[in-house]
Design an enzyme around this catalytic site. Structure first.
Site, PDB file in Angstrom:
ATOM      1  N   LYS A 166       0.860  -1.191   0.000  1.00  0.00           N
ATOM      2  CA  LYS A 166       0.000   0.000   0.000  1.00  0.00           C
ATOM      3  C   LYS A 166       0.889   1.232   0.000  1.00  0.00           C
ATOM      4  O   LYS A 166       1.962   1.189   0.612  1.00  0.00           O
ATOM      5  CB  LYS A 166      -0.900   0.021   1.238  1.00  0.00           C
ATOM      6  CG  LYS A 166      -1.843  -1.153   1.344  1.00  0.00           C
ATOM      7  CD  LYS A 166      -3.047  -0.981   0.470  1.00  0.00           C
ATOM      8  CE  LYS A 166      -3.944  -2.204   0.545  1.00  0.00           C
ATOM      9  NZ  LYS A 166      -5.034  -2.236  -0.371  1.00  0.00           N
ATOM     10  N   ASP A 193      -0.450  -5.445  -4.682  1.00  0.00           N
ATOM     11  CA  ASP A 193      -1.888  -5.210  -4.666  1.00  0.00           C
ATOM     12  C   ASP A 193      -2.408  -5.477  -6.080  1.00  0.00           C
ATOM     13  O   ASP A 193      -1.668  -5.387  -7.059  1.00  0.00           O
ATOM     14  CB  ASP A 193      -2.204  -3.785  -4.200  1.00  0.00           C
ATOM     15  CG  ASP A 193      -3.570  -3.723  -3.533  1.00  0.00           C
ATOM     16  OD1 ASP A 193      -4.420  -4.575  -3.845  1.00  0.00           O
ATOM     17  OD2 ASP A 193      -3.779  -2.820  -2.698  1.00  0.00           O
ATOM     18  N   HIS A 287      -6.358 -14.156  -6.436  1.00  0.00           N
ATOM     19  CA  HIS A 287      -7.093 -13.012  -5.893  1.00  0.00           C
ATOM     20  C   HIS A 287      -8.481 -12.995  -6.492  1.00  0.00           C
ATOM     21  O   HIS A 287      -8.828 -13.846  -7.316  1.00  0.00           O
ATOM     22  CB  HIS A 287      -6.322 -11.717  -6.172  1.00  0.00           C
ATOM     23  CG  HIS A 287      -6.560 -10.705  -5.110  1.00  0.00           C
ATOM     24  ND1 HIS A 287      -7.788 -10.142  -4.907  1.00  0.00           N
ATOM     25  CD2 HIS A 287      -5.746 -10.188  -4.177  1.00  0.00           C
ATOM     26  CE1 HIS A 287      -7.722  -9.306  -3.887  1.00  0.00           C
ATOM     27  NE2 HIS A 287      -6.499  -9.317  -3.421  1.00  0.00           N
ATOM     28  N   ARG A 288      -9.302 -12.036  -6.090  1.00  0.00           N
ATOM     29  CA  ARG A 288     -10.692 -12.056  -6.561  1.00  0.00           C
ATOM     30  C   ARG A 288     -11.324 -10.667  -6.520  1.00  0.00           C
ATOM     31  O   ARG A 288     -12.493 -10.529  -6.172  1.00  0.00           O
ATOM     32  CB  ARG A 288     -11.499 -13.032  -5.704  1.00  0.00           C
ATOM     33  CG  ARG A 288     -11.343 -12.740  -4.212  1.00  0.00           C
ATOM     34  CD  ARG A 288     -12.123 -13.661  -3.330  1.00  0.00           C
ATOM     35  NE  ARG A 288     -12.244 -13.052  -2.015  1.00  0.00           N
ATOM     36  CZ  ARG A 288     -13.055 -13.454  -1.064  1.00  0.00           C
ATOM     37  NH1 ARG A 288     -13.810 -14.503  -1.241  1.00  0.00           N
ATOM     38  NH2 ARG A 288     -13.118 -12.835   0.091  1.00  0.00           N
ATOM     39  N   HIS A 321      -7.732 -16.167  -1.754  1.00  0.00           N
ATOM     40  CA  HIS A 321      -8.337 -15.181  -0.852  1.00  0.00           C
ATOM     41  C   HIS A 321      -9.702 -15.702  -0.402  1.00  0.00           C
ATOM     42  O   HIS A 321     -10.562 -16.008  -1.237  1.00  0.00           O
ATOM     43  CB  HIS A 321      -8.481 -13.830  -1.552  1.00  0.00           C
ATOM     44  CG  HIS A 321      -7.216 -13.049  -1.522  1.00  0.00           C
ATOM     45  ND1 HIS A 321      -7.070 -11.884  -0.804  1.00  0.00           N
ATOM     46  CD2 HIS A 321      -6.006 -13.283  -2.087  1.00  0.00           C
ATOM     47  CE1 HIS A 321      -5.832 -11.434  -0.944  1.00  0.00           C
ATOM     48  NE2 HIS A 321      -5.167 -12.263  -1.722  1.00  0.00           N
ATOM     49  N   SER A 368      -7.435 -11.523   4.176  1.00  0.00           N
ATOM     50  CA  SER A 368      -7.103 -10.147   3.831  1.00  0.00           C
ATOM     51  C   SER A 368      -8.352  -9.280   3.865  1.00  0.00           C
ATOM     52  O   SER A 368      -9.470  -9.768   3.730  1.00  0.00           O
ATOM     53  CB  SER A 368      -6.516 -10.159   2.416  1.00  0.00           C
ATOM     54  OG  SER A 368      -6.264  -8.857   1.971  1.00  0.00           O
TER      55      SER A 368
END
Ligand code: CAP
Length: 462
Positions: A166, A193, A287-288, A321, A368
């Site tokens: 981040k 990210d 990831h999604r 995730h 997360s």
């Protein structure tokens, strides 16, 4: 055409169908449009699912009729409908005979989603028989390899302390590598990210060598393995390969430190299957981003997060995730626990079916979304163990003493839960955890009201 007689058979037993292994079973919640008869729509749904229309067809023969999708449960009150899909309906690769999630989703959640008479239709669970399940690659690299690289017990190495870089966008190459290095000083794994790619202000050609150098320095200084999980999500497999190649060059000789990460929702099954096929030796995260558009509990269409997650294991994600089960900032609640169990066990119960994985490698839950050191203990209490991968964004980089302290605060939070210690007392002995109270004050006020009194400068016992 008498749809109900042909496409509904409530005498069939789901247990017997699962035992026989000739069908994929699917559980939906259906709400029919106003004025429609429930069983009529169920019959049309089954007809549409297999043969693609409820109309009589001059082209149909005995064989095609033998492939009918049949509803074997239909409860108008709850809306629960279970369909049985004959295995012969599914598509298999010409290259290696493997099964395909595009085909699976096409049949289970394709055109039926927009069918006349359907006001709402959501796929909540499915069951695959062994022969079909074996058609999917499943994971190659697993969390056991990560634990080995981190010098931990390979069967239950506890929480991998990970972070998502981040700010999401805006760090230039040096800033990204510096943030990662700082986190690695206290933590284990740094993940891009989801939108971080090859932006003009942070071209991969510059980012990757700096990242590899930062990781190497962190490994040398701490004496333990570290991991960088690189986002290779994009539209074109050739572009994905080009990005992965750049990373493989930058991380030459550091194979175990390089993981890849693709978005299983936005880039979809092809991206995940391609990455699994090409880079299976590397830990592969799924990831999604955006998945709630389809999976949200508020959405009455599409499929659930449970279904998406189960699919990701089939496609070969080493880690997926799974959300924070209501303890973070994204949608979810405590009852999401089976999502994490389904991907990490050999046999697990979903909301409607028990699935045997027949030796398919396990995936790890990646946790997360708004998690920080103060929220972790309750999350762990609900999950019941700490064998997962944490990917904290603000919870790592938002620590007021920096990313290394953020990482340590997360590790200390795990230790606090494992010791079943009182968090406020634990904070007295663990400075980074204590500083998490000051970093995430509004959470501290809710989770530990009274913390300000204990940690006030006037309290000279501290
Ligand atoms: C987390 C995150 C992740 C979400 C995804 C974000 O940052 O980077 O993408 O966790 O959710 O941008 O929200 P924070 P999920 O830790 O700062 O929230 O894992 O549920 O798909």
């Amino acid at each position: 055409m008498d749809h109900k007689d042909r496409f509904i058979d409530l005498s069939l037993s789901g247990a017997a169908l699962a035992e026989a292994g000739g069908h994929v079973l699917a559980a939906y919640v259906l709400r029919v449009a106003e004025g429609c008869d429930f069983l009529t729509v169920v019959a049309r749904l089954a007809a549409e699912s297999g043969r693609g229309t409820a109309l009589p067809l001059s082209t149909e023969d005995g064989f095609s009729r033998s492939l009918d999708v049949v509803a074997y449960e239909a409860d108008a009150e709850s809306g629960l409908v279970r369909l049985a899909f004959p295995l012969a309906l599914f598509d298999f690769n010409v290259t290696d005979g493997g099964a395909s999630i595009s085909s699976f989703l096409n049949l289970l959640a394709g055109n039926t989603q927009g069918m006349e008479g359907v006001a709402a239709l959501k796929l909540h669970d499915f069951h695959l028989p062994e022969s079909y399940l074996q058609g999917f690659a499943g994971p190659a690299a697993t969390i056991a390899g990560l634990w080995r690289h981190l010098g931990r017990d390979e069967s239950a190495g506890s929480m991998v302390v990970g972070a998502i870089l981040k700010p999401k966008l805006g760090l230039r190459p040096g800033g990204l590598a510096a943030a990662a290095y700082e986190f690695w000083r206290g933590g284990d794994l740094v993940e891009n990210d989801q939108p971080q790619g090859n932006q003009g202000f942070a071209p991969l050609a510059e980012v990757l060598p700096l990242m590899a150098d930062a990781l190497k320095r962190a490994e040398d200084e701490t004496g333990t393995g570290k991991v960088f999980s690189m986002n290779i999500t994009c539209d074109d497999p050739a572009e994905m390969d080009a990005r992965a190649e750049m990373a493989l060059q930058a991380f030459a000789g550091m194979t175990e430190s390089l993981a890849f990460h693709v978005d299983a929702y936005l880039a979809g099954p092809m991206a995940l299957a391609h990455a699994r096929r090409r880079y299976g030796g590397h830990f592969l995260s799924a990831h999604r981003a955006g998945h709630a558009a389809v999976t949200s509990v508020r959405s009455e269409r599409g499929y659930s997060a449970f279904v998406l997650t189960k699919i990701a294991r089939l496609l070969g994600a080493s880690g997926i995730h799974t959300g924070t089960m209501g303890f973070g900032r994204m949608e979810g609640d405590e009852s999401d626990r089976p999502i994490a169990c389904m991907i990490a066990q050999d046999r697990a119960a979903g909301p409607y079916f028990v699935q045997e994985w027949h030796g398919m490698a396990r995936s790890a839950a990646i946790v997360s979304g708004g998690i920080n050191a103060l929220r972790l203990p309750s999350f762990m209490e609900n999950l019941g163990h700490t064998n997962f991968i944490l990917a904290a964004g603000g919870g790592a980089f938002g620590h007021i003493d920096g990313p290394a302290a953020g990482a340590l605060s997360l590790r200390q939070a795990e230790a606090c839960w494992l010791e079943r210690a009182d968090p406020i007392e634990w904070a007295v002995e663990h400075p980074e955890f204590r500083r998490a109270f000051h970093s995430f004050e509004s959470d501290a006020d809710i989770i530990h009201p009274g913390w300000r009194r204990v940690f006030s400068p006037e309290n000279t016992n501290l």
